[in-house]
Design a protein around this motif. Structure first.
Motif, PDB file in Angstrom:
ATOM      1  N   LEU A 521       0.835  -1.209   0.000  1.00 55.00           N
ATOM      2  CA  LEU A 521       0.000   0.000   0.000  1.00 55.00           C
ATOM      3  C   LEU A 521       0.867   1.256   0.000  1.00 55.00           C
ATOM      4  O   LEU A 521       0.564   2.233  -0.700  1.00 55.00           O
ATOM      5  CB  LEU A 521      -0.934  -0.005   1.213  1.00 55.00           C
ATOM      6  CG  LEU A 521      -2.018  -1.094   1.211  1.00 55.00           C
ATOM      7  CD1 LEU A 521      -2.803  -1.062   2.519  1.00 55.00           C
ATOM      8  CD2 LEU A 521      -2.955  -0.921   0.024  1.00 55.00           C
ATOM      9  N   ALA A 522       1.959   1.237   0.778  1.00 57.12           N
ATOM     10  CA  ALA A 522       2.877   2.381   0.800  1.00 57.12           C
ATOM     11  C   ALA A 522       3.539   2.570  -0.565  1.00 57.12           C
ATOM     12  O   ALA A 522       3.647   3.699  -1.072  1.00 57.12           O
ATOM     13  CB  ALA A 522       3.932   2.178   1.882  1.00 57.12           C
ATOM     14  N   CYS A 525       1.040   4.076  -3.040  1.00 62.10           N
ATOM     15  CA  CYS A 525       0.851   5.518  -2.808  1.00 62.10           C
ATOM     16  C   CYS A 525       2.015   6.319  -3.388  1.00 62.10           C
ATOM     17  O   CYS A 525       1.809   7.338  -4.065  1.00 62.10           O
ATOM     18  CB  CYS A 525       0.722   5.793  -1.309  1.00 62.10           C
ATOM     19  SG  CYS A 525      -0.823   5.210  -0.590  1.00 62.10           S
ATOM     20  N   LEU A 528       1.811   6.305  -7.288  1.00 66.64           N
ATOM     21  CA  LEU A 528       0.776   7.196  -7.829  1.00 66.64           C
ATOM     22  C   LEU A 528       1.139   8.665  -7.614  1.00 66.64           C
ATOM     23  O   LEU A 528       0.896   9.502  -8.499  1.00 66.64           O
ATOM     24  CB  LEU A 528      -0.578   6.880  -7.186  1.00 66.64           C
ATOM     25  CG  LEU A 528      -1.159   5.495  -7.535  1.00 66.64           C
ATOM     26  CD1 LEU A 528      -2.456   5.251  -6.782  1.00 66.64           C
ATOM     27  CD2 LEU A 528      -1.395   5.374  -9.043  1.00 66.64           C
ATOM     28  N   LEU A 529       1.719   8.991  -6.477  1.00 68.84           N
ATOM     29  CA  LEU A 529       2.153  10.377  -6.232  1.00 68.84           C
ATOM     30  C   LEU A 529       3.259  10.774  -7.207  1.00 68.84           C
ATOM     31  O   LEU A 529       3.317  11.924  -7.656  1.00 68.84           O
ATOM     32  CB  LEU A 529       2.636  10.527  -4.791  1.00 68.84           C
ATOM     33  CG  LEU A 529       1.553  10.457  -3.700  1.00 68.84           C
ATOM     34  CD1 LEU A 529       2.183  10.486  -2.321  1.00 68.84           C
ATOM     35  CD2 LEU A 529       0.556  11.609  -3.857  1.00 68.84           C
TER      36      LEU A 529
END
Length: 540
Positions: A521-522, A525, A528-529
């Motif tokens: 999940l990290a 993120c 995508l950032l």
């Protein structure tokens, strides 16, 4: 081609038609022409919705073809080649079948997608994103999910062996991306490394058996018996005998050819349909058209059945439809539509020859007993299913590139998300189901063993097929910072497992699973950032 959305909507179609970069390689449908020329600008959301639904259906086509047609024929071929029996000094059953035929069957969608994506420099990022993205997903989410579902003790030596080989493969790919090219020797090195991996698996298994002094196990004893869902076989042309004694006819009877044909072409078992929940029925309704077309065009040989799944009228039809399918899907039908001497099309010649052969086979065989050359149908089915997978993978890559142009997304992020998730969803469900049924060690080994095949054969074969006698170098230039984040995340996850699993004495529980899922999940993120330019390198 990414510049199209920066123009006025009235100029989209003209820009697409005049820009050579907007031409999609291969495939039967021109998705860019469709979304920017056929649909008016105000209906762009509708076009995107239809494309998304078609994308999901393509994943269903890939999954059904690989699971119910490609893998069974591959297994039948391995049986016919005597790879499932004891050979010479030691048994090749478990290691060789598992890391070659089984890995090829399970990784077929991933490898075909990578080969198609590498065929065009504009979509090579899709292949890199999918191979690395699937690696991160499988080694974190799937492996962590197995530990959450069923805590277990991992097999120490196979785990260390697979992780070390996978880390070497990731490091080689990192270096190739760093230099921005792959040579003929390096591409062959990928395939050579996989052959060395297969040899290592076979040798380690043999040494382990010698140390334990168990002798040679009987064929197939390496793999524990697992509950099977009879529904998985229904699309291969089932009959009443496949569902147990309860449904066997009291008196033996000879079925007519017409009844055999209609039964073999039915992808539904109505007894099972009535017992299943509504969501299973909905999903099955979506799969039925695909299974029906596949049943018509792809023969399946099943060594586990007494009749080897010999369906005389259907197999005679396959002699006509399978070669026709192959010639019409090769290069999107270019060869099939070619006219010999400008008069007679190739597909017409295939139909003529196939019809003659089908009539000869029908006359010289019977419904009850398969002919001696029935094993040839396994090779024909393997080729036909491979062509289906290749055609679906081509459409998949083209539609992902189209969605990337519409939403201004890089090929890498599409590869590590949509393509990686789509190709890994089948492995995810099968591995978690295997763990839930009491075989977490087998499922955990599949996580690391299967993706070694995907990265080594996917990159090696994908790049090798793009080389010509005049061009022995394929350029693989990273298109953004995201590629390095992806490679680093995969390497870091492997190092984490390589250190933490032995530190826990190979006893994996819920804490390990939670850590892996949080890590993914990290990573997602951060990826995508980075894609949306929130995280970026400062201009020095």
């Amino acid at each position: 081609c990414w510049e199209v959305r920066k123009h006025n909507s009235s100029e989209w179609c003209r820009f697409i038609q005049s820009n050579p970069d907007c031409r999609l390689e291969g495939g039967f449908l021109d998705y860019l022409q469709g979304v920017f020329c056929v649909f008016p600008p105000r209906l762009l959301p509708l076009a995107v919705t239809l494309y998304a639904l078609w994308l999901l259906y393509l994943f269903i086509i890939l999954g059904v073809t690989a699971e119910k047609f490609f893998c069974p024929n591959l297994s039948a071929i391995s049986t016919n080649l005597k790879l499932s029996h004891n050979v010479a000094v030691f048994s090749l059953t478990s290691p060789l079948h598992g890391v070659t035929f089984l890995a090829f069957g399970n990784g077929a969608p991933d490898v075909f997608s990578a080969v198609v994506a590498f065929s065009d420099p504009r979509t090579a990022g899709l292949a890199i994103g999918a191979i690395f993205g699937a690696g991160v997903f499988v080694t974190t989410v799937v492996a962590g999910g197995i530990a959450l579902v069923k805590p277990f003790t991992a097999a120490s030596r196979p785990f260390l062996r697979d992780v070390i080989f996978y880390m070497v493969a990731v490091f080689l790919t990192f270096m190739i991306l760093y230099f921005g090219r792959i040579t003929l020797g390096e591409a062959l090195g990928y395939l050579g490394l996989y052959i060395f991996y297969v040899f290592t698996v076979v040798l380690c298994t043999w040494i382990h058996r010698r140390q334990r002094g168990e002798g040679l196990p009987p064929p197939g004893s390496w793999e524990p018996e697992m509950p099977t869902d009879t529904e998985e076989r229904e699309s291969s042309g089932t009959n009443s005998g496949d569902y147990g004694e309860e449904y066997r006819p009291l008196l033996p009877s000879q079925e007519t050819s017409l009844r055999i044909l209609t039964t073999a072409l039915s992808p539904l078992d109505y007894r099972k349909w009535r017992r299943k929940p509504w969501y299973w029925r909905v999903f099955k309704a979506f799969k039925v058209p695909v299974e029906l077309v596949l049943l018509l065009t792809v023969p399946v040989v099943d060594p586990d059945k007494d009749d080897l799944n010999w369906k005389r009228p259907l197999n005679c039809l396959h002699v006509l439809t399978s070669p026709l399918l192959c010639v019409l899907t090769l290069k999107s039908g270019t060869y099939g539509l070619y006219q010999i001497q400008g008069v007679f099309p190739v597909w017409g010649l295939i139909m003529l020859v196939g019809s003659v052969l089908a009539i000869i086979i029908f006359i010289t065989t019977s419904n009850e007993e398969p002919p001696k050359y029935h094993c040839v149908f396994a090779f024909l089915g393997f080729l036909a299913s491979a062509m289906w997978i290749n055609a679906a993978a081509t459409e998949l890559v083209n539609i992902l590139r189209t969605l990337g142009i519409i939403f201004q997304l890089s090929n890498t992020v599409l590869g590590l998300t949509l393509l990686a998730w789509g190709n890994s969803i089948g492995d995810t469900f099968s591995d978690l189901t295997m763990a839930r049924q009491g075989y977490p060690r087998m499922a955990f080994s599949a996580c690391f063993g299967g993706i070694i095949f995907n990265i080594l054969v996917g990159v090696g074969l994908g790049c090798l097929l793009q080389m010509t006698s005049s061009q022995l170098v394929v350029k693989l230039e990273p298109d953004s910072l995201l590629v390095w984040i992806l490679a680093g995340a995969l390497g870091l996850s492997l190092v984490f497992s390589f250190v933490s699993v032995p530190a826990q004495c190979f006893q994996l529980g819920k804490a390990y699973g939670i850590c892996l899922i949080l890590y993914y999940l990290a990573f997602l993120c951060v990826a995508l950032l980075t894609e949306f330019r929130v995280i970026r390198l400062s201009a020095a």
